[in-house]
Scaffold this motif. Sequence first.
Motif, mmCIF file in Angstrom:
data_model
loop_
_atom_site.group_PDB
_atom_site.id
_atom_site.type_symbol
_atom_site.label_atom_id
_atom_site.label_comp_id
_atom_site.label_asym_id
_atom_site.label_seq_id
_atom_site.Cartn_x
_atom_site.Cartn_y
_atom_site.Cartn_z
ATOM 1 N N GLY A 1 0.776 -1.238 0.000
ATOM 2 C CA GLY A 1 0.000 0.000 0.000
ATOM 3 C C GLY A 1 0.806 1.285 0.000
ATOM 4 O O GLY A 1 0.240 2.371 -0.008
ATOM 5 N N PHE A 2 2.138 1.182 0.019
ATOM 6 C CA PHE A 2 2.960 2.385 -0.044
ATOM 7 C C PHE A 2 2.954 2.939 -1.463
ATOM 8 O O PHE A 2 2.894 2.175 -2.429
ATOM 9 N N LYS A 3 3.025 4.262 -1.586
ATOM 10 C CA LYS A 3 3.132 4.873 -2.903
ATOM 11 C C LYS A 3 4.491 4.510 -3.488
ATOM 12 O O LYS A 3 5.453 4.310 -2.738
ATOM 13 N N PRO A 4 4.583 4.415 -4.836
ATOM 14 C CA PRO A 4 5.861 4.032 -5.451
ATOM 15 C C PRO A 4 7.031 4.893 -5.012
ATOM 16 O O PRO A 4 8.120 4.371 -4.742
ATOM 17 N N GLY A 5 6.828 6.205 -4.912
ATOM 18 C CA GLY A 5 7.916 7.087 -4.493
ATOM 19 C C GLY A 5 8.363 6.811 -3.068
ATOM 20 O O GLY A 5 9.563 6.794 -2.763
ATOM 21 N N GLU A 6 7.382 6.592 -2.166
ATOM 22 C CA GLU A 6 7.705 6.288 -0.766
ATOM 23 C C GLU A 6 8.455 4.969 -0.668
ATOM 24 O O GLU A 6 9.443 4.843 0.065
ATOM 25 N N ALA A 7 7.969 3.973 -1.421
ATOM 26 C CA ALA A 7 8.603 2.652 -1.395
ATOM 27 C C ALA A 7 10.032 2.730 -1.909
ATOM 28 O O ALA A 7 10.959 2.165 -1.317
ATOM 29 N N SER A 8 10.221 3.458 -3.016
ATOM 30 C CA SER A 8 11.559 3.582 -3.604
ATOM 31 C C SER A 8 12.526 4.270 -2.658
ATOM 32 O O SER A 8 13.672 3.844 -2.488
ATOM 33 N N ALA A 9 12.066 5.360 -2.023
ATOM 34 C CA ALA A 9 12.916 6.098 -1.090
ATOM 35 C C ALA A 9 13.284 5.230 0.114
ATOM 36 O O ALA A 9 14.440 5.226 0.565
ATOM 37 N N ALA A 10 12.319 4.496 0.641
ATOM 38 C CA ALA A 10 12.566 3.649 1.810
ATOM 39 C C ALA A 10 13.536 2.526 1.481
ATOM 40 O O ALA A 10 14.446 2.221 2.259
ATOM 41 N N VAL A 11 13.382 1.920 0.305
ATOM 42 C CA VAL A 11 14.282 0.831 -0.097
ATOM 43 C C VAL A 11 15.690 1.365 -0.348
ATOM 44 O O VAL A 11 16.681 0.736 0.022
ATOM 45 N N ALA A 12 15.783 2.538 -0.971
ATOM 46 C CA ALA A 12 17.104 3.134 -1.202
ATOM 47 C C ALA A 12 17.810 3.419 0.126
ATOM 48 O O ALA A 12 19.013 3.175 0.265
ATOM 49 N N ALA A 13 17.055 3.922 1.111
ATOM 50 C CA ALA A 13 17.637 4.192 2.428
ATOM 51 C C ALA A 13 18.062 2.888 3.106
ATOM 52 O O ALA A 13 19.125 2.819 3.736
ATOM 53 N N ALA A 14 17.242 1.858 2.964
ATOM 54 C CA ALA A 14 17.579 0.553 3.547
ATOM 55 C C ALA A 14 18.826 -0.015 2.896
ATOM 56 O O ALA A 14 19.710 -0.563 3.568
ATOM 57 N N ASN A 15 18.919 0.129 1.575
ATOM 58 C CA ASN A 15 20.080 -0.381 0.849
ATOM 59 C C ASN A 15 21.357 0.348 1.271
ATOM 60 O O ASN A 15 22.415 -0.266 1.410
ATOM 61 N N GLU A 16 21.231 1.641 1.501
ATOM 62 C CA GLU A 16 22.386 2.427 1.943
ATOM 63 C C GLU A 16 22.853 1.974 3.324
ATOM 64 O O GLU A 16 24.049 1.882 3.599
ATOM 65 N N GLU A 17 21.885 1.662 4.189
ATOM 66 C CA GLU A 17 22.225 1.236 5.550
ATOM 67 C C GLU A 17 22.818 -0.173 5.563
ATOM 68 O O GLU A 17 23.792 -0.438 6.271
ATOM 69 N N LEU A 18 22.236 -1.082 4.771
ATOM 70 C CA LEU A 18 22.645 -2.489 4.799
ATOM 71 C C LEU A 18 23.848 -2.784 3.916
ATOM 72 O O LEU A 18 24.580 -3.738 4.164
ATOM 73 N N GLY A 19 24.026 -2.000 2.871
ATOM 74 C CA GLY A 19 25.136 -2.230 1.945
ATOM 75 C C GLY A 19 24.786 -3.228 0.867
ATOM 76 O O GLY A 19 23.734 -3.882 0.884
ATOM 77 N N ALA A 20 25.683 -3.337 -0.115
ATOM 78 C CA ALA A 20 25.463 -4.228 -1.259
ATOM 79 C C ALA A 20 25.352 -5.679 -0.800
ATOM 80 O O ALA A 20 25.987 -6.098 0.162
ATOM 81 N N GLY A 21 24.521 -6.423 -1.495
ATOM 82 C CA GLY A 21 24.375 -7.846 -1.202
ATOM 83 C C GLY A 21 23.376 -8.175 -0.116
ATOM 84 O O GLY A 21 23.263 -9.324 0.300
ATOM 85 N N ALA A 22 22.615 -7.170 0.341
ATOM 86 C CA ALA A 22 21.604 -7.430 1.372
ATOM 87 C C ALA A 22 20.505 -8.317 0.809
ATOM 88 O O ALA A 22 20.157 -8.226 -0.368
ATOM 89 N N SER A 23 19.954 -9.169 1.646
ATOM 90 C CA SER A 23 18.889 -10.065 1.198
ATOM 91 C C SER A 23 17.578 -9.295 1.049
ATOM 92 O O SER A 23 17.408 -8.211 1.625
#
Length: 199
Positions: free
Chosen positions: A163-185
């Motif tokens: 139910g998240f808007k595409p922009g919200e979802a993209s921003a949240a995933v990008a932030a998660a990826n930055e925190e977890l680093g490459a290769g996160a599950s």
Amino acid sequence: MIAKLTGRLDSSGAGHAVIDVGGVGYLVEASARTLDALGAVGGDVTIHTEMLVGEDFLRLLGFARAEERDWFRLLTSVQGVGAKVALAILSALEVADLQRALASGDSAMIARANGVGPKLAQRITHELKDKAGALGGIAGSSPARGTTSGPLGDAVTALTGLGFKPGEASAAVAAANEELGAGASLDALVRVALQKAAK
């Protein structure tokens, strides 16, 4: 979906392709760039799809790359931008060029697309300027990369499915990826992205 390209229409701009999946033909709307990327009629293709459902219609849209589909979702989150306009923008601009235009506030570049006037281009630029960098972490800055977005794209899809808007979802995933680093599950990305989105 993995299928066979059996025909195409309107290949000079955003148009349609006919995709054969197990003997059933599907008419798929696509940007000019996706139509070009699909290759010759009769060849095997991999296409990322998005289905739009309304009271009196079902429309299947196809994208050569998952990142193009992610940008389509982001563009259509802007009021006044429907599927036709989003496909026109993706036909006129490479993903990397679109990202740069949004990040720099260059609405004139976005207005080059058919059906996009100056006011709509300004609204798109204003609403998506802060989100362009976030989605860039998913889409990448190189238009030649040609790979799917893998777990990052799947995580965005998971959040939009919740139910998240595409922009919200993209921003949240990008932030998660930055925190977890490459290769996160995928599981870790979704879990952290949900925490980011909830803040």
